[in-house]
Enzyme design. Sequence first.
Site, PDB file in Angstrom:
ATOM      1  N   GLY A   1       0.768  -1.245   0.000  1.00 43.30           N
ATOM      2  CA  GLY A   1       0.000   0.000   0.000  1.00 43.30           C
ATOM      3  C   GLY A   1       0.795   1.288   0.000  1.00 43.30           C
TER       4      GLY A   1
ATOM      5  N   SER B   1      -3.375  -9.792 -13.225  1.00 43.67           N
ATOM      6  CA  SER B   1      -2.782  -9.086 -14.359  1.00 43.67           C
ATOM      7  C   SER B   1      -3.274  -9.741 -15.641  1.00 43.67           C
ATOM      8  CB  SER B   1      -1.249  -9.174 -14.306  1.00 43.67           C
ATOM      9  OG  SER B   1      -0.668  -8.746 -15.520  1.00 43.67           O
TER      10      SER B   1
ATOM     11  N   ILE C   1       0.089  -0.185 -16.640  1.00 47.01           N
ATOM     12  CA  ILE C   1      -0.274   0.986 -15.849  1.00 47.01           C
ATOM     13  C   ILE C   1       0.992   1.759 -15.474  1.00 47.01           C
ATOM     14  CG2 ILE C   1      -1.588   1.798 -13.842  1.00 47.01           C
ATOM     15  CD1 ILE C   1      -3.233   0.051 -15.741  1.00 47.01           C
TER      16      ILE C   1
ATOM     17  N   TYR D   1       5.979 -14.658 -13.047  1.00 46.15           N
ATOM     18  CA  TYR D   1       4.933 -13.658 -12.799  1.00 46.15           C
ATOM     19  C   TYR D   1       3.589 -14.128 -13.354  1.00 46.15           C
ATOM     20  CZ  TYR D   1       2.793  -8.995 -12.591  1.00 46.15           C
ATOM     21  OH  TYR D   1       1.970  -7.920 -12.312  1.00 46.15           O
TER      22      TYR D   1
ATOM     23  N   ALA E   1       2.636 -17.180 -13.897  1.00 45.62           N
ATOM     24  CA  ALA E   1       2.169 -18.309 -13.091  1.00 45.62           C
ATOM     25  C   ALA E   1       1.468 -17.822 -11.829  1.00 45.62           C
ATOM     26  CB  ALA E   1       3.333 -19.226 -12.732  1.00 45.62           C
ATOM     27  N   THR E   2       2.029 -16.810 -11.192  1.00 52.16           N
ATOM     28  CA  THR E   2       1.412 -16.302  -9.957  1.00 52.16           C
ATOM     29  C   THR E   2       0.094 -15.602 -10.244  1.00 52.16           C
ATOM     30  OG1 THR E   2       2.604 -14.162 -10.015  1.00 52.16           O
ATOM     31  CG2 THR E   2       3.656 -15.989  -8.840  1.00 52.16           C
ATOM     32  N   LYS E   3       0.052 -14.820 -11.292  1.00 50.58           N
ATOM     33  CA  LYS E   3      -1.163 -14.052 -11.571  1.00 50.58           C
ATOM     34  C   LYS E   3      -2.288 -14.951 -12.088  1.00 50.58           C
ATOM     35  CE  LYS E   3       0.445 -10.178 -10.127  1.00 50.58           C
ATOM     36  NZ  LYS E   3      -0.069  -9.604  -8.855  1.00 50.58           N
TER      37      LYS E   3
ATOM     38  N   VAL F   1       4.187  -9.991   3.330  1.00 50.94           N
ATOM     39  CA  VAL F   1       3.132 -10.990   3.090  1.00 50.94           C
ATOM     40  C   VAL F   1       3.691 -12.412   3.083  1.00 50.94           C
ATOM     41  CG1 VAL F   1       1.640  -9.388   1.848  1.00 50.94           C
ATOM     42  CG2 VAL F   1       3.320 -10.759   0.569  1.00 50.94           C
TER      43      VAL F   1
END
Length: 245
Positions: A13, A138, A186, A151, A153-155, A60
């Site tokens: 955040g 994503s 973005i 990346y 794979a995670t998304k 996390v």
Amino acid sequence: MRLEGKVCIVTGGARGLGKAMVEKFAKEGAKKVYACDLNEEALKELEKTYENVKGYKLSVTDRKAIEEFKEKVIKEEGKVDVLVNNAGITRDALIQKMSEEDWDMVIDVNLKGVFNMTQQFGPEMMKAGKGSIINISSVVGIYGNIGQTNYAATKGGVIAMTKTWAKEFARKGAQVRVNAIAPGFIKTPMTKDLPEKVIELVKSKTVLQRMGEPEEIANTALFLASDESSFITGQVISVDGGLVL
């Protein structure tokens, strides 16, 4: 005020999309927005700007720290209405050159990190009978991308977990909704170092001919966090300017 009285948590955040969501939630009347990140300096700046924002240093990947954080939030506020799983990293390389360390690191933060947070806060929402979990995925998790095996794979995994949790947390009549946002390209710290020719190529492939702004993701998150989306769950909303149609 679309989030009046709500207690919100946003991981990652302190900057980029996470910061935009924290600011949006704070401006929309949330009772408390917990901004979780490892960047303490940036968190302090958010606290100075918004009296309803509380910065909290949290990884996390640290399951014990997450459990302690949950206990703190429940003790202080008695509930959690909104959880945004936004924290994420990239370690890009073609698969032939991707190290096991870079694979493991991205999986640990982007996939297991979402699991760690939701495992703690999802049941609390279910117990309360309502809540909204928003996972930041994503377009890469849907369509893939060269050099981003880890990346992607995670998304993609985040999307699968989203649909699973939408079913799990709504059992026994609980109004706990779980949705994902799949941003395109973005303007964030994660994309600012891309070569100009890559940026121009992406723009040319995007129907709206531009990159997105963090606030445009925050607006989508606000909708999913609010009661306006009370009959939406298990969905993946692409916010990509028409990059993939």
